[in-house]
Design an enzyme around this catalytic site. Structure first.
Site, PDB file in Angstrom:
ATOM      1  N   THR A  92      34.866 -10.592  47.463  1.00  0.00           N
ATOM      2  CA  THR A  92      33.645  -9.890  48.574  1.00  0.00           C
ATOM      3  C   THR A  92      33.283  -9.811  48.836  1.00  0.00           C
ATOM      4  O   THR A  92      32.481 -10.649  48.647  1.00  0.00           O
ATOM      5  CB  THR A  92      33.255  -8.224  48.065  1.00  0.00           C
ATOM      6  OG1 THR A  92      32.046  -7.043  47.878  1.00  0.00           O
ATOM      7  CG2 THR A  92      32.737  -8.647  46.484  1.00  0.00           C
ATOM      8  N   ASP A  93      32.637  -9.227  50.185  1.00  0.00           N
ATOM      9  CA  ASP A  93      31.131  -9.588  51.012  1.00  0.00           C
ATOM     10  C   ASP A  93      30.404  -8.928  50.752  1.00  0.00           C
ATOM     11  O   ASP A  93      28.973 -10.027  51.108  1.00  0.00           O
ATOM     12  CB  ASP A  93      31.776  -8.898  52.325  1.00  0.00           C
ATOM     13  CG  ASP A  93      30.681  -7.240  52.387  1.00  0.00           C
ATOM     14  OD1 ASP A  93      30.833  -6.401  51.146  1.00  0.00           O
ATOM     15  OD2 ASP A  93      30.862  -7.083  53.539  1.00  0.00           O
ATOM     16  N   GLU A  94      30.156  -9.225  49.214  1.00  0.00           N
ATOM     17  CA  GLU A  94      28.549  -8.468  48.508  1.00  0.00           C
ATOM     18  C   GLU A  94      28.562 -10.154  48.256  1.00  0.00           C
ATOM     19  O   GLU A  94      27.077  -9.901  47.906  1.00  0.00           O
ATOM     20  CB  GLU A  94      29.109  -7.363  47.379  1.00  0.00           C
ATOM     21  CG  GLU A  94      29.736  -6.239  48.520  1.00  0.00           C
ATOM     22  CD  GLU A  94      29.487  -4.873  47.633  1.00  0.00           C
ATOM     23  OE1 GLU A  94      28.045  -4.813  46.666  1.00  0.00           O
ATOM     24  OE2 GLU A  94      29.508  -4.069  47.174  1.00  0.00           O
ATOM     25  N   TYR A 139      26.685  -6.481  39.634  1.00  0.00           N
ATOM     26  CA  TYR A 139      28.193  -6.833  40.171  1.00  0.00           C
ATOM     27  C   TYR A 139      28.114  -7.893  41.531  1.00  0.00           C
ATOM     28  O   TYR A 139      29.663  -8.295  40.914  1.00  0.00           O
ATOM     29  CB  TYR A 139      28.929  -4.768  41.493  1.00  0.00           C
ATOM     30  CG  TYR A 139      30.078  -5.206  41.640  1.00  0.00           C
ATOM     31  CD1 TYR A 139      30.911  -4.874  41.300  1.00  0.00           C
ATOM     32  CD2 TYR A 139      29.750  -5.307  43.275  1.00  0.00           C
ATOM     33  CE1 TYR A 139      32.278  -5.549  42.103  1.00  0.00           C
ATOM     34  CE2 TYR A 139      30.978  -5.373  44.076  1.00  0.00           C
ATOM     35  CZ  TYR A 139      32.431  -5.709  43.597  1.00  0.00           C
ATOM     36  OH  TYR A 139      33.362  -5.640  44.214  1.00  0.00           O
ATOM     37  N   LYS A 155      30.869 -10.679  40.757  1.00  0.00           N
ATOM     38  CA  LYS A 155      32.395 -11.974  41.569  1.00  0.00           C
ATOM     39  C   LYS A 155      31.968 -13.426  42.537  1.00  0.00           C
ATOM     40  O   LYS A 155      33.179 -13.762  42.698  1.00  0.00           O
ATOM     41  CB  LYS A 155      32.107 -10.694  43.128  1.00  0.00           C
ATOM     42  CG  LYS A 155      32.261  -9.145  42.878  1.00  0.00           C
ATOM     43  CD  LYS A 155      34.013  -8.762  42.319  1.00  0.00           C
ATOM     44  CE  LYS A 155      35.204  -9.277  43.062  1.00  0.00           C
ATOM     45  NZ  LYS A 155      36.903  -8.826  42.617  1.00  0.00           N
ATOM     46  N   ASN A 182      25.027   4.158  56.503  1.00  0.00           N
ATOM     47  CA  ASN A 182      25.145   5.573  55.416  1.00  0.00           C
ATOM     48  C   ASN A 182      24.936   6.962  56.057  1.00  0.00           C
ATOM     49  O   ASN A 182      25.995   8.279  55.673  1.00  0.00           O
ATOM     50  CB  ASN A 182      24.203   5.217  54.171  1.00  0.00           C
ATOM     51  CG  ASN A 182      25.009   3.842  53.319  1.00  0.00           C
ATOM     52  OD1 ASN A 182      26.065   3.004  53.526  1.00  0.00           O
ATOM     53  ND2 ASN A 182      24.258   4.004  52.986  1.00  0.00           N
TER      54      ASN A 182
HETATM   55  P1  NAD Z   1      38.779  -0.230  41.578  1.00  0.00           P
HETATM   56  O1  NAD Z   1      37.509  -0.551  40.183  1.00  0.00           O
HETATM   57  O2  NAD Z   1      39.376   1.436  42.017  1.00  0.00           O
HETATM   58  O3  NAD Z   1      40.553  -0.689  40.864  1.00  0.00           O
HETATM   59  C1  NAD Z   1      39.915  -1.715  39.295  1.00  0.00           C
HETATM   60  C2  NAD Z   1      41.047  -1.892  38.309  1.00  0.00           C
HETATM   61  O4  NAD Z   1      41.251  -2.640  38.144  1.00  0.00           O
HETATM   62  C3  NAD Z   1      41.840  -0.460  38.018  1.00  0.00           C
HETATM   63  O5  NAD Z   1      42.887  -0.200  38.266  1.00  0.00           O
HETATM   64  C4  NAD Z   1      41.503  -0.896  36.781  1.00  0.00           C
HETATM   65  O6  NAD Z   1      41.811   0.011  35.003  1.00  0.00           O
HETATM   66  C5  NAD Z   1      41.992  -2.344  36.202  1.00  0.00           C
HETATM   67  N1  NAD Z   1      40.994  -2.755  35.694  1.00  0.00           N
HETATM   68  C6  NAD Z   1      39.593  -3.244  34.891  1.00  0.00           C
HETATM   69  N2  NAD Z   1      39.217  -4.191  33.952  1.00  0.00           N
HETATM   70  C7  NAD Z   1      40.723  -4.334  34.064  1.00  0.00           C
HETATM   71  C8  NAD Z   1      40.732  -5.484  32.747  1.00  0.00           C
HETATM   72  N3  NAD Z   1      40.763  -6.554  32.308  1.00  0.00           N
HETATM   73  N4  NAD Z   1      42.440  -6.612  32.971  1.00  0.00           N
HETATM   74  C9  NAD Z   1      43.301  -5.029  34.001  1.00  0.00           C
HETATM   75  N5  NAD Z   1      43.249  -4.372  34.595  1.00  0.00           N
HETATM   76  C10 NAD Z   1      41.744  -4.190  34.038  1.00  0.00           C
HETATM   77  O7  NAD Z   1      38.517  -1.395  42.497  1.00  0.00           O
HETATM   78  P2  NAD Z   1      39.279  -1.242  43.954  1.00  0.00           P
HETATM   79  O8  NAD Z   1      37.990  -0.433  44.424  1.00  0.00           O
HETATM   80  O9  NAD Z   1      40.681  -1.093  43.753  1.00  0.00           O
HETATM   81  O10 NAD Z   1      38.889  -2.533  44.283  1.00  0.00           O
HETATM   82  C11 NAD Z   1      39.524  -3.876  43.776  1.00  0.00           C
HETATM   83  C12 NAD Z   1      39.063  -5.751  44.197  1.00  0.00           C
HETATM   84  O11 NAD Z   1      38.761  -5.869  45.409  1.00  0.00           O
HETATM   85  C13 NAD Z   1      38.111  -5.802  43.436  1.00  0.00           C
HETATM   86  O12 NAD Z   1      38.220  -6.716  42.668  1.00  0.00           O
HETATM   87  C14 NAD Z   1      37.163  -5.373  43.845  1.00  0.00           C
HETATM   88  O13 NAD Z   1      35.866  -6.402  43.405  1.00  0.00           O
HETATM   89  C15 NAD Z   1      37.870  -5.731  45.568  1.00  0.00           C
HETATM   90  N6  NAD Z   1      36.994  -5.084  46.572  1.00  0.00           N
HETATM   91  C16 NAD Z   1      36.398  -4.242  46.706  1.00  0.00           C
HETATM   92  C17 NAD Z   1      36.610  -3.696  47.717  1.00  0.00           C
HETATM   93  C18 NAD Z   1      36.183  -1.939  48.007  1.00  0.00           C
HETATM   94  O14 NAD Z   1      35.168  -1.496  48.885  1.00  0.00           O
HETATM   95  N7  NAD Z   1      36.209  -1.226  47.091  1.00  0.00           N
HETATM   96  C19 NAD Z   1      35.627  -4.166  48.548  1.00  0.00           C
HETATM   97  C20 NAD Z   1      35.877  -5.901  48.740  1.00  0.00           C
HETATM   98  C21 NAD Z   1      36.715  -6.278  47.562  1.00  0.00           C
HETATM   99  P1  TYD Z   2      29.293   2.113  47.366  1.00  0.00           P
HETATM  100  O1  TYD Z   2      30.490   3.301  48.130  1.00  0.00           O
HETATM  101  O2  TYD Z   2      28.878   1.975  45.723  1.00  0.00           O
HETATM  102  O3  TYD Z   2      29.797   1.086  48.268  1.00  0.00           O
HETATM  103  P2  TYD Z   2      29.113  -0.716  47.656  1.00  0.00           P
HETATM  104  O4  TYD Z   2      27.506  -0.339  46.735  1.00  0.00           O
HETATM  105  O5  TYD Z   2      29.681  -1.713  46.835  1.00  0.00           O
HETATM  106  O6  TYD Z   2      28.469  -1.337  49.750  1.00  0.00           O
HETATM  107  O7  TYD Z   2      28.513   2.442  48.188  1.00  0.00           O
HETATM  108  C1  TYD Z   2      28.012   2.572  49.945  1.00  0.00           C
HETATM  109  C2  TYD Z   2      26.533   2.625  50.961  1.00  0.00           C
HETATM  110  O8  TYD Z   2      26.423   4.199  50.365  1.00  0.00           O
HETATM  111  C3  TYD Z   2      25.797   1.973  49.382  1.00  0.00           C
HETATM  112  O9  TYD Z   2      24.907   1.216  50.361  1.00  0.00           O
HETATM  113  C4  TYD Z   2      25.265   2.652  48.676  1.00  0.00           C
HETATM  114  C5  TYD Z   2      25.177   4.191  49.158  1.00  0.00           C
HETATM  115  N1  TYD Z   2      25.543   5.266  48.391  1.00  0.00           N
HETATM  116  C6  TYD Z   2      24.716   6.524  48.330  1.00  0.00           C
HETATM  117  O10 TYD Z   2      23.406   6.462  49.484  1.00  0.00           O
HETATM  118  N2  TYD Z   2      24.727   7.458  47.593  1.00  0.00           N
HETATM  119  C7  TYD Z   2      26.117   7.540  47.088  1.00  0.00           C
HETATM  120  O11 TYD Z   2      25.958   8.658  45.604  1.00  0.00           O
HETATM  121  C8  TYD Z   2      26.295   6.748  47.118  1.00  0.00           C
HETATM  122  C9  TYD Z   2      27.077   6.664  46.109  1.00  0.00           C
HETATM  123  C10 TYD Z   2      26.624   5.683  47.724  1.00  0.00           C
END
Ligand code: NAD
Ligand code: TYD
Length: 331
Positions: free
Chosen positions: A122-124, A147, A151, A246
């Protein structure tokens, strides 16, 4: 091509499985997912009778299980993670277990079986930007939340496995995803659900925090490209230059649902809240020819439409564990 997809029942993983099976007619998938609160087999319901797809419930920490599943596979793509920043603040322990220890175990499995592993990062991991600039792949990693720190640890472990053991590892660092099937704890689906129910919309701090939003389908295309063509040991940023504060997103959601802005409630800021993320993705564009295709305004409208048409999917999640989490987080 046969792949072990870990965390494939979550938001991005389930989109990726659909994308892979559709765009590669010969591909086969084993989906290993622990089905934590974020895992949802409803996301994959249409694949139940698909012969090229198999689901296994299990933990990425279970080395023996993973070892048995990857025999005959060509690689692993690791989506499995604890993924929500707010939950990492109230309980960082499981983030270390899954995101750090789990990812390292998968690396060990991939190394032993001499197969490629793609780590979905992730970019985070880069930390926070001021008003100017973008992160490149060589920017320092300065994560600020439990988090993002977990990562960053797995991301760096990939680097170590490449340099120390010559393991075939690639890493993608993507910006904030949005789209259908995202768990309603995240900004966009949470605000849609609350606006629909005419509940208050909790915006952290001044609402001027900026994220670079990418449609989940564009992210999936980038992952497959990096898995197939990325150079071993390399990191690829995946962003779409769609920087939005946001508060602007929240107002657009209210406008689309014809709800008043008086529903917005500015609440206490998230501790360690990163101010701005922005990614320079010229490496993946120049090297692999990837481009994001879905503009944010169009993608957001479609996503809102999907949530409105799939109210049952959302309602099934707004029970038990989630309501308790919501109460603790926002009360
Ligand atoms: P999500 O929380 O929707 O899904 C995570 C999945 O992993 C779930 O299905 C959960 O059951 C499974 N899981 C958790 N612990 C596990 C374990 N120990 N063994 C097997 N499965 C397990 O997350 P997401 O938003 O789909 O993100 C997927 C990946 O992409 C993550 O690694 C996250 O860090 C990365 N990512 C997410 C974003 C975003 O904006 N959502 C951006 C960049 C990177
Ligand atoms: P989020 O979807 O949790 O993603 P991330 O923290 O990984 O970027 O949040 C996106 C942005 O929205 C972040 O700046 C936090 C803000 N946010 C709120 O202002 N209120 C909320 O209830 C949530 C969940 C997020």
């Amino acid at each position: 091509m046969k792949l072990l997809i870990t965390g494939g029942a979550g938001f991005i993983g389930s989109h990726f499985i659909h994308y892979l099976l559709k765009s590669r007619p010969q591909a086969e998938v084993i989906n290993l997912d622990l089905l934590t609160y974020a895992g949802n087999l409803e996301n994959l319901k249409d694949l139940e009778s698909e012969k090229r797809y198999r689901f296994v419930k299990g933990d990425i920490l279970d080395t023996e299980l993973v070892n048995s599943l990857i025999s005959g596979c060509d690689g692993i793509i690791n989506f499995a993670a604890e993924s929500h920043v707010d939950r990492s603040i109230s309980g960082p322990g499981t983030f270390v277990q899954t995101n750090v220890v789990g990812a390292q175990r998968l690396l060990e499995n991939a190394k032993k079986n001499k197969m490629r592993l793609l780590q979905v990062s992730t970019d985070e991991v880069y930390g926070s930007l001021g008003e100017q600039g973008q992160f490149t792949e060589s920017s320092p990693l300065e994560p600020n939340s439990p988090y993002s720190s977990s990562k960053a640890a797995s991301d760096l472990m990939c680097r170590a496995y490449f340099h120390t053991y010559n393991a075939d590892v690639v890493v993608t660092r993507c910006s904030n995803n949005y789209g259908p099937f995202q768990f309603p704890e995240k900004l966009i689906p949470l605000m849609i659900a609350n606006a629909r129910a005419e509940k208050s919309l909790p915006v952290y701090g001044d609402g001027l925090h900026v994220r670079d939003w990418i449609h989940v389908k564009d992210h999936c295309a980038a992952i497959l490209l990096v898995f197939e063509k990325g150079r071993a040991g390399e990191v690829y940023n995946v962003g779409s230059n769609e920087e939005w504060p946001n508060i602007e997103i929240v107002k657009r959601i209210l406008n689309e649902l014809k709800r008043p802005e008086s529903l917005i409630s500015f609440v206490k800021d998230r501790p360690g809240h990163d101010r701005r993320y922005a990614l320079n993705s010229s490496k993946i564009q120049k090297e692999l020819g990837w481009r994001p295709e879905i503009p944010f305004e169009k993608g957001l409208k479609e996503t809102i439409g999907w949530y409105l048409n799939n109210e049952a999917w959302v309602q099934n999640l707004l029970t038990g564990e989630y309501l308790k989490y919501y109460e603790e987080q926002y009360s």
